[in-house]
Design a protein around this motif. Structure first.
Motif, PDB file in Angstrom:
ATOM      1  N   PRO A   1      -2.581   6.055  -0.433  1.00 35.27           N
ATOM      2  CA  PRO A   1      -2.237   7.422  -0.017  1.00 35.27           C
ATOM      3  C   PRO A   1      -1.059   7.445   0.967  1.00 35.27           C
ATOM      4  CG  PRO A   1      -4.611   7.132   0.000  1.00 35.27           C
ATOM      5  CD  PRO A   1      -4.025   5.769  -0.249  1.00 35.27           C
ATOM      6  N   GLY A   2      -0.079   8.285   0.661  1.00 34.07           N
ATOM      7  CA  GLY A   2       1.079   8.431   1.544  1.00 34.07           C
ATOM      8  C   GLY A   2       2.125   7.352   1.415  1.00 34.07           C
ATOM      9  N   ALA A   3       1.960   6.426   0.458  1.00 38.06           N
ATOM     10  CA  ALA A   3       2.887   5.294   0.351  1.00 38.06           C
ATOM     11  C   ALA A   3       4.306   5.748   0.039  1.00 38.06           C
ATOM     12  CB  ALA A   3       2.401   4.312  -0.712  1.00 38.06           C
ATOM     13  N   SER A   4       4.477   6.701  -0.885  1.00 47.07           N
ATOM     14  CA  SER A   4       5.834   7.121  -1.266  1.00 47.07           C
ATOM     15  C   SER A   4       6.542   7.813  -0.102  1.00 47.07           C
ATOM     16  CB  SER A   4       5.780   8.050  -2.482  1.00 47.07           C
ATOM     17  OG  SER A   4       5.109   9.256  -2.169  1.00 47.07           O
ATOM     18  N   ILE A   5       5.795   8.569   0.702  1.00 51.79           N
ATOM     19  CA  ILE A   5       6.398   9.217   1.872  1.00 51.79           C
ATOM     20  C   ILE A   5       6.824   8.161   2.874  1.00 51.79           C
ATOM     21  CG2 ILE A   5       5.954  10.758   3.821  1.00 51.79           C
ATOM     22  CD1 ILE A   5       4.029  12.303   2.047  1.00 51.79           C
ATOM     23  N   HIS A   6       5.935   7.209   3.115  1.00 52.77           N
ATOM     24  CA  HIS A   6       6.197   6.127   4.062  1.00 52.77           C
ATOM     25  C   HIS A   6       7.431   5.314   3.650  1.00 52.77           C
ATOM     26  CE1 HIS A   6       5.419   2.671   6.658  1.00 52.77           C
ATOM     27  NE2 HIS A   6       5.328   1.885   5.605  1.00 52.77           N
ATOM     28  N   ILE A   7       7.455   4.862   2.382  1.00 49.26           N
ATOM     29  CA  ILE A   7       8.575   4.060   1.899  1.00 49.26           C
ATOM     30  C   ILE A   7       9.837   4.902   1.797  1.00 49.26           C
ATOM     31  CG2 ILE A   7       9.400   2.650  -0.027  1.00 49.26           C
ATOM     32  CD1 ILE A   7       6.451   2.023  -0.651  1.00 49.26           C
ATOM     33  N   GLY A   8       9.683   6.179   1.431  1.00 48.91           N
ATOM     34  CA  GLY A   8      10.835   7.072   1.304  1.00 48.91           C
ATOM     35  C   GLY A   8      11.626   7.195   2.592  1.00 48.91           C
ATOM     36  N   ARG A   9      10.933   7.179   3.736  1.00 46.63           N
ATOM     37  CA  ARG A   9      11.638   7.266   5.027  1.00 46.63           C
ATOM     38  C   ARG A   9      12.532   6.043   5.246  1.00 46.63           C
ATOM     39  NH1 ARG A   9       6.399   9.209   7.065  1.00 46.63           N
ATOM     40  NH2 ARG A   9       6.526  11.467   7.347  1.00 46.63           N
ATOM     41  N   PHE A  10      12.012   4.865   4.864  1.00 46.34           N
ATOM     42  CA  PHE A  10      12.816   3.659   5.032  1.00 46.34           C
ATOM     43  C   PHE A  10      14.018   3.673   4.086  1.00 46.34           C
ATOM     44  CE2 PHE A  10       8.594   1.642   6.310  1.00 46.34           C
ATOM     45  CZ  PHE A  10       8.856   1.811   7.665  1.00 46.34           C
TER      46      PHE A  10
END
Length: 321
Positions: free
Chosen positions: A168-177
């Protein structure tokens, strides 16, 4: 897209040209691609060995994509598994109580590993190479150290395990990087957690095993060992799928709903290319499963694709990702 299977840029161009047209001679391909004749001839030889091209007389034709790609993928997976076995054997040897190489240091416990990892990252001056994979000892965080280093100009190249994208939330987390400058790719089975700073020191992290209560990590120094880790990273990186994720604030609104492709379309296509199912893609992007499937249907209609495989070829040929 075919770089994930180990093909060079020229080999990919030649194969796509042959798939989309009739069998051609070396001379015709040279003219069509504006490439060097010797390089085209060598690339055709490599494609033939991979089973992607068949040569009859002086003309080369493309093998059917579904059969050829499946065969190539199976070969790449087998080679990667063999590399993983070799690395595990090396790691087993390094777990002796008194390692023969003083450049190898063991760190045990979540707190010690996290502290070592933070110090490790902040020591980087030029480049960090990394593998990310489950299981995770902590919840998803912002990892301010990486964001600070990216802002300072340090390059990051990271390969994520596909299973981690379902978190959960992985794409948001990676998207920021990615928005901050990280180059990210996805592989089906990343062999271990890894970070290499400036090609001079490496950190390998592992979950707890039957004979160890806590997770453990190895800090590796010395040109010989670090070269092995860099070679492993390069092998996995070259065969991984590029991950394109817009910043988390990107949404599908009325203004861009009929623009093709929208930022959201690129997110959907990028996640699907990693092998995630529709439901997991919808969950990562915070949209409904129906929206994902409707946008895919619209993209197939716009591009004239009868199947998702054809849509994938269209996306690759037109560099949508």
């Amino acid at each position: 897209m075919l770089s994930a299977f180990g093909l060079t840029e020229l080999e990919e161009k030649i194969y796509l040209a042959l798939v989309g047209g009739r069998p051609s001679t070396v001379t015709e391909l040279v003219e069509r691609l504006a490439a060097d004749a010797d390089e085209v001839d060598a690339a055709l030889g490599s494609l033939t060995r991979h089973g992607l091209v068949r040569v009859v007389g002086d003309r080369a034709g493309a093998a059917p994509p579904d059969l050829a790609i499946d065969s190539l993928l199976t070969q790449r997976i087998r080679e990667l598994q063999e590399a993983r076995i070799d690395l595990r054997e090396w790691l087993r040897q390094q777990r002796a109580p008194e390692p023969a190489d003083p450049g190898v240091q063991m760190v045990v416990g979540v707190a010690a590993i996290l502290q070592t990892f933070d110090q490790f990252l902040r020591s980087a001056e030029e480049e960090v190479l990394g593998f990310e994979r489950p299981p995770y000892a902590t919840d998803i965080s912002e990892n301010p150290a990486e964001l600070e280093l990216l802002d300072r100009g340090v390059r990051f190249r990271v390969v994520y395990d596909r299973r981690g994208l379902e978190r959960p939330g992985a794409s948001i987390h990676i998207g920021r990087f990615i928005a901050a400058g990280e180059q990210a790719r996805v592989a089906a089975d990343v062999p271990a957690k890894l970070a290499v700073a400036d090609r001079r020191v490496g950190l390998l992290s592992f979950p707890s095993q039957a004979d160890m209560v806590e997770p453990w990590a190895l800090v590796v120094r010395g040109a010989t060992w670090v070269e092995v880790l860099v070679a492993l990273f390069t092998e996995v990186w070259e065969r991984a799928t590029p991950l394109r994720l817009a910043p988390a604030t990107t949404v599908l609104d009325d203004a861009d709903r009929w623009t093709v492709p929208t930022p959201t379309d690129r997110q959907i296509l990028s996640l699907l290319m990693t092998g995630l199912p529709d439901k997991a893609v919808a969950s990562q992007l915070g949209i409904s499963l129906r929206t994902v499937q409707r946008r895919l249907r619209q993209l197939m209609d716009v591009t004239g694709s009868a199947t998702r495989m054809q849509l994938g070829w269209f996306v690759a040929r037109n560099r949508w990702l």
